[in-house]
Design an enzyme around this catalytic site. Sequence first.
Site, mmCIF file in Angstrom:
data_model
loop_
_atom_site.group_PDB
_atom_site.id
_atom_site.type_symbol
_atom_site.label_atom_id
_atom_site.label_comp_id
_atom_site.label_asym_id
_atom_site.label_seq_id
_atom_site.Cartn_x
_atom_site.Cartn_y
_atom_site.Cartn_z
ATOM 1 N N SER A 199 78.539 38.991 40.625
ATOM 2 C CA SER A 199 79.675 38.458 40.951
ATOM 3 C C SER A 199 80.160 38.148 42.435
ATOM 4 O O SER A 199 81.106 37.278 42.843
ATOM 5 C CB SER A 199 80.846 38.745 40.154
ATOM 6 O OG SER A 199 81.310 40.104 40.610
ATOM 7 N N LYS B 112 86.448 42.429 43.551
ATOM 8 C CA LYS B 112 86.286 41.139 43.909
ATOM 9 C C LYS B 112 87.159 40.954 45.201
ATOM 10 O O LYS B 112 87.610 41.740 45.884
ATOM 11 C CB LYS B 112 87.239 40.165 42.800
ATOM 12 C CG LYS B 112 86.893 40.468 41.359
ATOM 13 C CD LYS B 112 85.607 39.615 41.199
ATOM 14 C CE LYS B 112 85.270 39.810 39.662
ATOM 15 N NZ LYS B 112 84.066 39.268 39.245
#
EC number: 3.4.21.89
Length: 277
Positions: A57, A123
Amino acid sequence: MRLATKISPVSTKPAASAKINQEETPFEALASICSVLVVGLFILTFLAQNYVIPSGSMKNTLLVGDHLLVDRITLMPLASWMPLIRYREPRRGDIVVFHKPVNQPGIDATDADGTPQYTPLVKRLIGVPGDHIHLRNGIVIVNGVAQPGGFAQPTTTDNFNEFLDDFPAVPPAEVPGSTESWAVNFSSYIQDGDLVVPPGMYFMMGDNRHNSLDSRYWGFVPRANILGRPLFNYWSFEAADGQLEQTGFGHKLAWIGHVLVHFFPDTRWKRTFHVVR
């Protein structure tokens, strides 16, 4: 006549009964081991922690198999018992490690008794409290200003996805993978086509924009969920997306054997001590 004072020479030889080398007692050995464990536990609990990247990701900023040293001090809430430590609030653009705010059945694990686990994720922080956010053709616009996108996967005519690239134009209720709570509350955060980040919350996205389950799917991250920020990559070993998320003794044993056999050819030596930005 002056009387001379006779001084006997002092012997520098140790007494016969003294032992030059004393052996360490079992209690002293145990105390030494415990002190090392306590120091190591303190470092891992309060100062730094190891984290391995299990999915793509954050590609290409972080790769599957990257092993990161995470700073757990800088982004901690201010503590009176450590007044000399430099603290700061999370900033837009930081890469942060945090606990996922929801548990998604079939995606996130549960304990043996069924208690949901809140998966640690890494993230990029896109929005801080009060920010107005929207995406247009994959470009993040915060408070009316387009943000640099050099670190993120670019949007093309081939990979364009309206939900991901024109967020929040498409409600998450219409998209598979979105959580029910986020779908229900989503409209309350929309103002003039922007998503407004509420107080005490943060909006996260993966750099691999088209292959990242992030705040677009499950909403904001509370301040208390933020664990720290990665400092550098101390070891990187090639692995397939999702391979490090496999559970079970057999999988773990097979992976250890794979690492032992392929350690030198599959280690990404150029990423060793690579600073995370």
